[in-house]
Design a protein around this motif. Structure first.
Motif, short mmCIF file in Angstrom:
data_model
loop_
_atom_site.label_atom_id
_atom_site.label_comp_id
_atom_site.label_asym_id
_atom_site.label_seq_id
_atom_site.Cartn_x
_atom_site.Cartn_y
_atom_site.Cartn_z
N PHE A 1 -1.04 5.32 -6.84
CA PHE A 1 0.05 4.81 -6.00
C PHE A 1 1.17 5.84 -5.91
CE2 PHE A 1 4.21 2.65 -5.93
CZ PHE A 1 4.15 2.08 -4.68
N VAL A 2 1.57 6.39 -7.05
CA VAL A 2 2.64 7.39 -7.06
C VAL A 2 2.23 8.63 -6.28
CG1 VAL A 2 4.03 8.91 -8.53
CG2 VAL A 2 3.59 6.55 -9.24
N GLY A 3 0.99 9.10 -6.53
CA GLY A 3 0.51 10.30 -5.84
C GLY A 3 0.44 10.12 -4.33
N TRP B 1 -6.43 -4.62 3.00
CA TRP B 1 -7.65 -5.43 3.18
C TRP B 1 -8.86 -4.75 2.53
CZ3 TRP B 1 -6.75 -10.09 3.79
CH2 TRP B 1 -5.96 -10.65 4.77
N GLN B 2 -8.91 -3.41 2.59
CA GLN B 2 -10.05 -2.72 1.97
C GLN B 2 -10.14 -3.05 0.48
OE1 GLN B 2 -10.09 1.49 0.95
NE2 GLN B 2 -11.87 1.81 2.26
N GLN B 3 -8.98 -3.16 -0.18
CA GLN B 3 -8.98 -3.55 -1.58
C GLN B 3 -9.38 -5.01 -1.75
OE1 GLN B 3 -8.64 -1.73 -4.38
NE2 GLN B 3 -8.68 0.01 -3.00
N LEU B 4 -8.94 -5.86 -0.82
CA LEU B 4 -9.19 -7.29 -0.96
C LEU B 4 -10.61 -7.69 -0.54
CD1 LEU B 4 -5.77 -8.79 0.20
CD2 LEU B 4 -6.61 -8.44 -2.12
N THR B 5 -11.42 -6.72 -0.10
CA THR B 5 -12.85 -7.01 0.07
C THR B 5 -13.47 -7.38 -1.27
OG1 THR B 5 -13.50 -4.70 -0.26
CG2 THR B 5 -13.10 -5.42 2.02
N GLY B 6 -12.91 -6.82 -2.36
CA GLY B 6 -13.48 -7.05 -3.69
C GLY B 6 -14.43 -5.96 -4.14
N ALA C 1 -0.21 1.80 -0.25
CA ALA C 1 -0.45 0.36 -0.25
C ALA C 1 -1.84 0.05 -0.79
CB ALA C 1 -0.30 -0.20 1.17
N ASN C 2 -2.81 0.87 -0.42
CA ASN C 2 -4.17 0.71 -0.95
C ASN C 2 -4.17 0.78 -2.47
OD1 ASN C 2 -6.79 1.84 -2.01
ND2 ASN C 2 -7.41 1.62 0.13
#
Length: 522
Positions: free
Chosen positions: A65-67, A270-275, A422-423
């Motif tokens: 996230f920081v990077g 959303w890409q993260q929330l795909t699981g 955000a990802n």
């Protein structure tokens, strides 16, 4: 004799070499997901509970996230190329710290440093690839990054599976050290490849930009028709940007840009929330929880097959993403993943859930399930594999492709930085929370992610226009229309021609401003 100039100006080789950064990310995920299920890791780190293990895994995402959030400025100021080189050097340091870890604090420090590197590369690689790619194959070239990530996960997991048989701490130290190898390769080789031509043009280095475009798109001919049109479009857009706007973060929230920033940020969330990334992190625990495999080796092998599927099923996306289109691929993938997760959750409800105590900690146990028969167990595995295949062919590559191609040049690095951050922020949240969610929600966890997948399909259908086949400079026109209607390519081409004609008239009337030749201060 090898023509090195031809090799280092071939867009496929440029994109593939830059994508080694994806292997770095994949190596870190794969080595960790395979490690956390081994007895050697559990014993050395004193059997971390769900909260602590979530924190260890989330250390990487926090660094990412920081990077990602901080990568926009160096990518604009020092170039996409040099930012990638610096990030790969940082990854080497983090890998060595992990390998030498004498406890959880040092392990987390190494993972944070690796995360900063991965956050930078995950933002800069698709940015760099999109800026060197012809419009006809831009999706294919950016998708190579996701394929590299899958290869990194695949190789690291199976290296870890082999190292798991080592009876001392080398079982996890060796994989963590080996992951520095792709970083060394990227750091050493990236010097030979060109700068992004659009970055060069934006910095006022137009002659170099034309030379790079000629090398990668015109076989070295600066008078190639494609090169002439492309450099004219870039010059027109840069001139308009400098007359109308600046290179500030506040530009991200101006009319016409804020909506695209919103789309890019939400696509990455959303890409993260795909699981999918949760399954990649915790596939060993998932299969253990479902009672799949009667020993460590069989569980690791069943888990490792998912990584093989991830690699193989990314290939169709690379080959056909520029034919299928972005919208239909994203919508189909989300609906397919939603269906498979509903089925997996439903199958797990048929089992008997119980607390399996950890023999090393008499007061600590984990939820496990005994499924009614072998057929149900095999069905759970099969639908997890189908879920992985659906992600690999759709949201895996397009989660990086779409945000890399929708922004104007003046804010592209900053906007991609924000969407990538955000990802990783959501990756951090999920990495930290999912071990506990697996224990408390059990099968409900799969229903939750199934609902997310359905919502993202609806969001794409409502809000995301098709970007296939348009140049980066044409995106301003693409986003003027209704996203649910097919875009008339002839109309976009005519509008772009009018913009170029107006720019030529402006130059002939007012002359070329000397200030515009100078690098734009960031």
């Amino acid at each position: 004799m090898v023509n090195w100039t031809r090799l280092t100006t071939n867009v496929y080789i440029i994109s593939s070499w830059a994508s080694i950064g994806g292997i770095m990310f994949g190596f870190d995920i794969g080595s960790n997901s395979g490690t956390i299920g081994t007895k050697q890791y559990q014993d050395y780190f004193d059997h971390p509970d769900a909260l602590l293990q979530g924190g260890i895994n989330a250390a990487l995402s926090a660094g990412c996230f920081v990077g990602a959030l901080c990568s926009g400025w160096p990518a604009d100021r020092y170039s996409r190329k040099f930012t990638l080189i610096a990030a790969s050097a940082l990854f080497i340091v983090g890998s060595l710290l992990q390998s030498a870890a004498n406890g959880v604090p040092m392990l987390c420090a190494g993972r944070v440093i690796n995360g900063i590197s991965v956050g930078i590369t995950s933002m800069v690689i698709p940015l760099y690839q999109s800026e060197v790619a012809p419009k006809e194959i831009r999706g294919r070239l950016v998708a190579v990054q996701q394929w590299s990530i899958t290869w990194g996960i695949f190789l690291a997991f199976w290296i870890q599976t082999g190292c798991a048989h080592i009876q001392d701490t080398a079982a996890f130290r060796a994989p963590w050290a080996i992951q520095a190898i792709p970083a060394i390769v990227l750091c050493a080789g990236m010097w030979a490849f060109p700068h992004s031509p659009r970055w060069l043009a934006d910095r006022g280095r137009m002659e170099e930009a034309i030379k790079v475009l000629a090398d990668i798109h015109g076989d070295g001919d600066v008078n190639h028709p494609r090169v002439l049109v492309e450099i004219q479009e870039i010059q027109a857009v840069i001139r308009f940007d400098r007359e109308q706007a600046s290179h500030r973060y506040s530009d991200l929230f101006k009319p016409g840009i804020a909506y695209r920033v919103f789309l890019g940020v939400f696509l990455q969330i959303w890409q993260q929330l795909t699981g999918m990334n949760i399954i990649m992190f915790y596939v060993v625990f998932l299969f253990q929880q479902a009672g799949i495999g009667n020993n460590q080796d069989s569980t690791l092998i069943a888990s490792g097959v998912s990584y093989v599927i991830n690699v193989v099923m990314t290939v169709p996306a690379i080959l056909f993403v520029d034919k299928w289109g972005r919208r239909p691929t994203l919508i189909f993938g989300a609906l397919a993943m939603s269906s498979f997760l509903w089925i997996v959750g439903g199958l797990l409800t048929t089992g008997d859930w119980y607390i399996q105590m950890d023999p090393a900690q008499s007061n600590y146990g984990k939820w496990s399930v005994t499924l009614p028969n072998i057929e149900t167990t095999n069905a759970v595995v099969a639908f997890v594999y189908l879920f992985v295949a659906s992600f690999a062919t759709t949201w895996g590559p397009l989660g990086w492709v779409y945000p890399a191609e929708i922004y104007p040049l003046r804010v592209r690095a900053m906007a991609i930085s924000l969407s990538t951050a955000a990802n990783w922020f959501f990756n951090w949240l999920l990495s930290f929370a999912v071990p506990m969610m697996m224990e408390r929600l059990r099968f409900g966890l799969y229903f939750l992610f199934a609902a997310f997948n359905f919502l993202m399909a609806l969001h794409v259908w409502l809000c995301y226009p098709e970007t296939k086949g348009f140049t980066l400079e044409e995106m301003n026109i693409v986003f003027e229309g209704n996203p649910r209607k097919k875009i008339d390519r002839a109309y976009v081409a005519e509008r772009m021609k009018q913009t170029l004609d107006a720019d030529i008239d402006h130059i002939s009337t007012h002359g070329e401003n000397d200030d515009e030749k100078k690098p734009q201060e960031v």
